[in-house]
Each structure stands twice: as structure tokens, then as C-alpha cells.
Motif scaffolding. Structure first.
Motif, PDB file in Angstrom:
ATOM      1  N   PHE A  71      38.712  58.294 -14.519  1.00 12.40           N
ATOM      2  CA  PHE A  71      38.432  57.647 -13.240  1.00 12.40           C
ATOM      3  C   PHE A  71      38.971  56.226 -13.243  1.00 12.40           C
ATOM      4  CE2 PHE A  71      35.115  60.838 -13.708  1.00 12.40           C
ATOM      5  CZ  PHE A  71      35.206  61.499 -12.492  1.00 12.40           C
ATOM      6  N   GLU A  72      39.646  55.862 -12.147  1.00 15.16           N
ATOM      7  CA  GLU A  72      40.194  54.515 -12.051  1.00 15.16           C
ATOM      8  C   GLU A  72      39.065  53.497 -11.986  1.00 15.16           C
ATOM      9  OE1 GLU A  72      42.870  51.882  -9.018  1.00 15.16           O
ATOM     10  OE2 GLU A  72      43.526  53.942  -9.380  1.00 15.16           O
ATOM     11  N   LYS A  73      39.131  52.506 -12.859  1.00  7.76           N
ATOM     12  CA  LYS A  73      38.109  51.458 -12.928  1.00  7.76           C
ATOM     13  C   LYS A  73      38.617  50.134 -12.400  1.00  7.76           C
ATOM     14  CE  LYS A  73      34.696  53.655 -14.796  1.00  7.76           C
ATOM     15  NZ  LYS A  73      33.358  53.671 -14.213  1.00  7.76           N
ATOM     16  N   GLY A  74      39.927  49.977 -12.337  1.00  6.94           N
ATOM     17  CA  GLY A  74      40.468  48.724 -11.842  1.00  6.94           C
ATOM     18  C   GLY A  74      41.974  48.726 -11.868  1.00  6.94           C
ATOM     19  N   THR A  75      42.531  47.825 -11.088  1.00  5.99           N
ATOM     20  CA  THR A  75      43.973  47.662 -11.055  1.00  5.99           C
ATOM     21  C   THR A  75      44.290  46.200 -10.806  1.00  5.99           C
ATOM     22  OG1 THR A  75      46.033  48.482 -10.084  1.00  5.99           O
ATOM     23  CG2 THR A  75      44.186  48.176  -8.587  1.00  5.99           C
ATOM     24  N   CYS A  76      45.387  45.736 -11.344  1.00  5.81           N
ATOM     25  CA  CYS A  76      45.826  44.372 -11.064  1.00  5.81           C
ATOM     26  C   CYS A  76      47.338  44.369 -10.937  1.00  5.81           C
ATOM     27  CB  CYS A  76      45.348  43.388 -12.129  1.00  5.81           C
ATOM     28  SG  CYS A  76      46.077  43.608 -13.743  1.00  5.81           S
ATOM     29  N   PHE A  77      47.824  43.421 -10.170  1.00  8.17           N
ATOM     30  CA  PHE A  77      49.244  43.258  -9.924  1.00  8.17           C
ATOM     31  C   PHE A  77      49.673  41.909 -10.477  1.00  8.17           C
ATOM     32  CE2 PHE A  77      47.516  45.949  -6.615  1.00  8.17           C
ATOM     33  CZ  PHE A  77      48.403  46.995  -6.564  1.00  8.17           C
ATOM     34  N   PHE A  78      50.844  41.881 -11.102  1.00 10.57           N
ATOM     35  CA  PHE A  78      51.338  40.619 -11.630  1.00 10.57           C
ATOM     36  C   PHE A  78      52.849  40.651 -11.710  1.00 10.57           C
ATOM     37  CE2 PHE A  78      50.373  43.347 -15.213  1.00 10.57           C
ATOM     38  CZ  PHE A  78      51.458  43.205 -16.050  1.00 10.57           C
ATOM     39  N   GLU A  79      53.418  39.475 -11.880  1.00 14.15           N
ATOM     40  CA  GLU A  79      54.861  39.340 -12.027  1.00 14.15           C
ATOM     41  C   GLU A  79      55.153  38.576 -13.301  1.00 14.15           C
ATOM     42  OE1 GLU A  79      58.745  37.381  -9.802  1.00 14.15           O
ATOM     43  OE2 GLU A  79      56.854  37.523  -8.738  1.00 14.15           O
ATOM     44  N   ILE A  80      56.152  39.039 -14.024  1.00 18.50           N
ATOM     45  CA  ILE A  80      56.644  38.316 -15.188  1.00 18.50           C
ATOM     46  C   ILE A  80      58.006  37.750 -14.813  1.00 18.50           C
ATOM     47  CG2 ILE A  80      57.418  38.464 -17.574  1.00 18.50           C
ATOM     48  CD1 ILE A  80      55.494  40.778 -17.956  1.00 18.50           C
ATOM     49  N   SER A  81      58.152  36.442 -14.912  1.00 19.01           N
ATOM     50  CA  SER A  81      59.425  35.794 -14.615  1.00 19.01           C
ATOM     51  C   SER A  81      59.725  34.800 -15.728  1.00 19.01           C
ATOM     52  CB  SER A  81      59.357  35.075 -13.259  1.00 19.01           C
ATOM     53  OG  SER A  81      58.528  33.935 -13.356  1.00 19.01           O
ATOM     54  N   GLU A  82      60.849  34.115 -15.607  1.00 14.44           N
ATOM     55  CA  GLU A  82      61.195  33.114 -16.617  1.00 14.44           C
ATOM     56  C   GLU A  82      60.187  31.974 -16.654  1.00 14.44           C
ATOM     57  OE1 GLU A  82      63.188  32.340 -12.776  1.00 14.44           O
ATOM     58  OE2 GLU A  82      63.375  34.017 -14.144  1.00 14.44           O
ATOM     59  N   ASP A  83      59.379  31.847 -15.588  1.00 14.19           N
ATOM     60  CA  ASP A  83      58.361  30.792 -15.534  1.00 14.19           C
ATOM     61  C   ASP A  83      57.015  31.221 -16.095  1.00 14.19           C
ATOM     62  OD1 ASP A  83      60.161  29.025 -14.305  1.00 14.19           O
ATOM     63  OD2 ASP A  83      59.702  29.856 -12.333  1.00 14.19           O
ATOM     64  N   GLY A  84      56.837  32.512 -16.389  1.00 16.76           N
ATOM     65  CA  GLY A  84      55.573  32.974 -16.943  1.00 16.76           C
ATOM     66  C   GLY A  84      55.033  34.186 -16.211  1.00 16.76           C
ATOM     67  N   LEU A  85      53.720  34.392 -16.309  1.00 16.42           N
ATOM     68  CA  LEU A  85      53.029  35.519 -15.691  1.00 16.42           C
ATOM     69  C   LEU A  85      52.203  35.010 -14.527  1.00 16.42           C
ATOM     70  CD1 LEU A  85      51.512  38.594 -17.080  1.00 16.42           C
ATOM     71  CD2 LEU A  85      49.880  37.032 -16.065  1.00 16.42           C
ATOM     72  N   TYR A  86      52.314  35.698 -13.382  1.00 13.59           N
ATOM     73  CA  TYR A  86      51.589  35.297 -12.181  1.00 13.59           C
ATOM     74  C   TYR A  86      50.901  36.504 -11.563  1.00 13.59           C
ATOM     75  CZ  TYR A  86      54.532  31.243 -12.690  1.00 13.59           C
ATOM     76  OH  TYR A  86      55.152  30.137 -13.204  1.00 13.59           O
ATOM     77  N   GLU A  87      49.646  36.355 -11.193  1.00 12.84           N
ATOM     78  CA  GLU A  87      48.916  37.404 -10.496  1.00 12.84           C
ATOM     79  C   GLU A  87      49.434  37.526  -9.073  1.00 12.84           C
ATOM     80  OE1 GLU A  87      44.356  38.894  -9.738  1.00 12.84           O
ATOM     81  OE2 GLU A  87      44.701  36.977 -10.715  1.00 12.84           O
ATOM     82  N   LYS A  88      49.466  38.766  -8.555  1.00 11.20           N
ATOM     83  CA  LYS A  88      49.960  39.032  -7.204  1.00 11.20           C
ATOM     84  C   LYS A  88      48.949  39.895  -6.466  1.00 11.20           C
ATOM     85  CE  LYS A  88      54.202  40.087  -6.660  1.00 11.20           C
ATOM     86  NZ  LYS A  88      55.526  40.682  -6.659  1.00 11.20           N
ATOM     87  N   ASP A  89      49.167  40.051  -5.150  1.00 10.53           N
ATOM     88  CA  ASP A  89      48.302  40.894  -4.339  1.00 10.53           C
ATOM     89  C   ASP A  89      48.720  42.361  -4.365  1.00 10.53           C
ATOM     90  OD1 ASP A  89      46.701  38.768  -3.566  1.00 10.53           O
ATOM     91  OD2 ASP A  89      47.948  38.315  -1.827  1.00 10.53           O
ATOM     92  N   ASN A  90      50.025  42.635  -4.583  1.00 11.55           N
ATOM     93  CA  ASN A  90      50.530  44.002  -4.626  1.00 11.55           C
ATOM     94  C   ASN A  90      51.881  44.026  -5.331  1.00 11.55           C
ATOM     95  OD1 ASN A  90      52.537  43.239  -2.699  1.00 11.55           O
ATOM     96  ND2 ASN A  90      51.050  43.547  -1.069  1.00 11.55           N
ATOM     97  N   LEU A  91      52.541  45.181  -5.330  1.00 13.48           N
ATOM     98  CA  LEU A  91      53.819  45.312  -6.046  1.00 13.48           C
ATOM     99  C   LEU A  91      55.015  44.745  -5.297  1.00 13.48           C
ATOM    100  CD1 LEU A  91      53.966  48.798  -7.816  1.00 13.48           C
ATOM    101  CD2 LEU A  91      54.016  46.549  -8.844  1.00 13.48           C
ATOM    102  N   SER A  92      54.863  44.373  -4.046  1.00  7.29           N
ATOM    103  CA  SER A  92      56.028  43.897  -3.293  1.00  7.29           C
ATOM    104  C   SER A  92      56.440  42.499  -3.694  1.00  7.29           C
ATOM    105  CB  SER A  92      55.752  43.938  -1.807  1.00  7.29           C
ATOM    106  OG  SER A  92      54.641  43.118  -1.491  1.00  7.29           O
TER     107      SER A  92
END
Length: 92
Positions: A71-92
């Protein structure tokens, strides 16, 4: 479930991600993690020890899905770039 994410930048512009999942200070039981990049599932791992490690992750947008006992318990979206890791609202 509490999730901790650690990112280590590698010299080849890729990263290693270490994800730890705990439940009331104990390692979560029957946990699986799926890492999705640009809507394509690229990694799926079962939590066997204290953490799951995803290696040689290229820059981009990701979704991490945490499941327990199927069962899905959670999901998070993030971006990895040359500046680091950033949380996002979705995959777009």
C-alpha cells in the motif's frame, strides 16, 4: 513512517541517493521504494537494512514512492540539478 533522504554528488555530474525509512525509531518493515524519473520507473528497491541506496542518478526530476505491505504510504517529488536537490510539487 518518517523518511530521511541523503544525496551525495559524484564527480560525473550524477548523484547517489540514500533513503532511510523509520517507524517510531525502528527501521520500517515490508517497505519498498520506487524511484521514477520523467514518468519512467527506473529503480525499485526493498528496504533490507536501515536504508536503500540508489547510485549513479543523473540530473532530472524524480518521484519517490514509498509503499508498505503493498500500500502506498507516501510520495515526494524532487529535482536534482548542478545546484543540489530541491523539493517540487510534481514531476513537471
Amino acid at each position: 513512517l518518517q523518511t530521511e533522504v541523503y544525496v551525495e554528488e559524484l564527480e560525473n555530474d550524477k548523484a547517489t541517493i540514500k533513503v532511510k525509512v523509520v517507524n517510531e525509531n525502528e527501521t520500517g518493515k515490508n517497505i519498498s521504494l520506487t524511484l521514477i524519473k520523467d514518468r519512467w520507473k527506473i529503480f525499485a528497491r526493498n528496504l533490507m537494512n536501515d536504508f536503500v541506496r540508489f547510485e549513479d542518478i543523473p540530473p532530472g526530476s524524480y518521484q519517490l514512492i514509498i509503499e508498505q505491505n503493498g500500500f502506498e504510504k507516501g510520495t515526494c517529488f524532487f529535482e536534482i540539478s548542478e545546484d543540489g536537490l530541491y523539493e517540487k510539487d510534481n514531476l513537471s
